[in-house]
Scaffold this motif. Structure first.
Motif, PDB file in Angstrom:
ATOM      1  N   PRO A  96      14.554 -20.253  25.835  1.00 45.96           N
ATOM      2  CA  PRO A  96      14.686 -19.150  26.460  1.00 45.96           C
ATOM      3  C   PRO A  96      13.512 -18.773  26.796  1.00 45.96           C
ATOM      4  CG  PRO A  96      15.643 -19.257  25.295  1.00 45.96           C
ATOM      5  CD  PRO A  96      15.230 -19.986  25.012  1.00 45.96           C
ATOM      6  N   GLY A  97      12.797 -18.029  27.313  1.00 43.51           N
ATOM      7  CA  GLY A  97      11.640 -17.348  27.970  1.00 43.51           C
ATOM      8  C   GLY A  97       9.980 -18.950  28.903  1.00 43.51           C
ATOM      9  N   GLN A  98      10.994 -19.646  28.883  1.00 47.90           N
ATOM     10  CA  GLN A  98       9.873 -20.607  29.459  1.00 47.90           C
ATOM     11  C   GLN A  98      10.960 -20.959  31.274  1.00 47.90           C
ATOM     12  OE1 GLN A  98       8.790 -24.093  27.326  1.00 47.90           O
ATOM     13  NE2 GLN A  98       7.331 -22.993  25.805  1.00 47.90           N
ATOM     14  N   ASP A 110      11.631 -12.853  37.636  1.00 49.50           N
ATOM     15  CA  ASP A 110      11.457 -13.731  36.223  1.00 49.50           C
ATOM     16  C   ASP A 110      10.484 -12.955  35.559  1.00 49.50           C
ATOM     17  OD1 ASP A 110      13.659 -15.160  36.870  1.00 49.50           O
ATOM     18  OD2 ASP A 110      12.161 -16.884  38.297  1.00 49.50           O
ATOM     19  N   ARG A 111       9.535 -12.429  36.111  1.00 50.91           N
ATOM     20  CA  ARG A 111       8.347 -12.715  35.778  1.00 50.91           C
ATOM     21  C   ARG A 111       8.437 -10.803  34.622  1.00 50.91           C
ATOM     22  NH1 ARG A 111       5.173 -12.277  39.787  1.00 50.91           N
ATOM     23  NH2 ARG A 111       5.569 -10.284  40.104  1.00 50.91           N
ATOM     24  N   ALA A 116      10.342  -8.833  28.665  1.00 52.88           N
ATOM     25  CA  ALA A 116      10.935  -8.091  28.238  1.00 52.88           C
ATOM     26  C   ALA A 116      11.341  -9.342  26.454  1.00 52.88           C
ATOM     27  CB  ALA A 116      12.007  -8.124  28.958  1.00 52.88           C
ATOM     28  N   PHE A 117      11.513 -10.756  27.100  1.00 51.93           N
ATOM     29  CA  PHE A 117      11.950 -11.457  26.468  1.00 51.93           C
ATOM     30  C   PHE A 117      10.225 -11.528  25.342  1.00 51.93           C
ATOM     31  CE2 PHE A 117      11.147 -15.688  24.179  1.00 51.93           C
ATOM     32  CZ  PHE A 117      12.126 -16.101  23.439  1.00 51.93           C
ATOM     33  N   ARG A 118       8.557 -11.619  25.740  1.00 51.04           N
ATOM     34  CA  ARG A 118       8.154 -11.496  24.627  1.00 51.04           C
ATOM     35  C   ARG A 118       7.970 -10.247  24.013  1.00 51.04           C
ATOM     36  NH1 ARG A 118       4.921 -13.152  29.540  1.00 51.04           N
ATOM     37  NH2 ARG A 118       4.830 -15.837  29.942  1.00 51.04           N
ATOM     38  N   GLN A 119       8.067  -9.326  24.525  1.00 55.09           N
ATOM     39  CA  GLN A 119       8.340  -8.010  23.816  1.00 55.09           C
ATOM     40  C   GLN A 119       8.783  -8.116  22.525  1.00 55.09           C
ATOM     41  OE1 GLN A 119       8.990  -4.880  27.047  1.00 55.09           O
ATOM     42  NE2 GLN A 119       6.927  -4.848  27.406  1.00 55.09           N
TER      43      GLN A 119
END
Length: 123
Positions: A96-98, A110-111, A116-119
């Motif tokens: 996930p996230g990649q 996608d961005r 959201a995943f990074r946060q």
């Protein structure tokens, strides 16, 4: 006929000089015998093993040919005995996230998902 000339006629290489380099470089075998010069002669019934960059060709000489014609004519000069390429293993899905490699630029959606995943990781 010379092996370099036949490789060029059969459209294995783009030019005759490339065929000469291939033969002189030891990348061509005639009936399992490694050759070191482009002037080796071949005849119908010989089996050529050619090591190209990403694959190995095994070609049986059916005809010698008289010119470098179109692809349909060149196909009649040999019988392809090459083994089929190995099946490609399916790559596992990316974490996930990649994103999948080669999928192009990310869309705005996608961005947002990546942000959201990074946060979530930072919390």
């Amino acid at each position: 006929m010379r092996v370099d000339k036949w490789l060029w006629y059969a459209r294995v290489t783009k030019s005759r000089s490339l065929a000469q380099k291939l033969a002189a470089g030891g990348h061509v075998r005639i009936n399992k015998d490694k050759i070191s010069s482009a002037s080796k002669t071949i005849k119908t019934g010989d089996v050529l093993t050619i090591a190209l960059e990403r694959r190995i060709l095994v070609l049986k000489v059916v005809a010698l040919g008289s010119r470098r014609g179109p692809y349909e004519e060149a196909k009649k000069l040999y019988e392809d005995l090459s083994p089929p390429p190995p099946p490609k293993a399916e790559a596992p899905p990316p974490p996930p996230g990649q994103r999948e490699p080669g999928s192009g630029r990310p869309t705005k959606r996608d961005r947002r998902k990546m942000d959201a995943f990074r946060q979530e990781d930072e919390r």
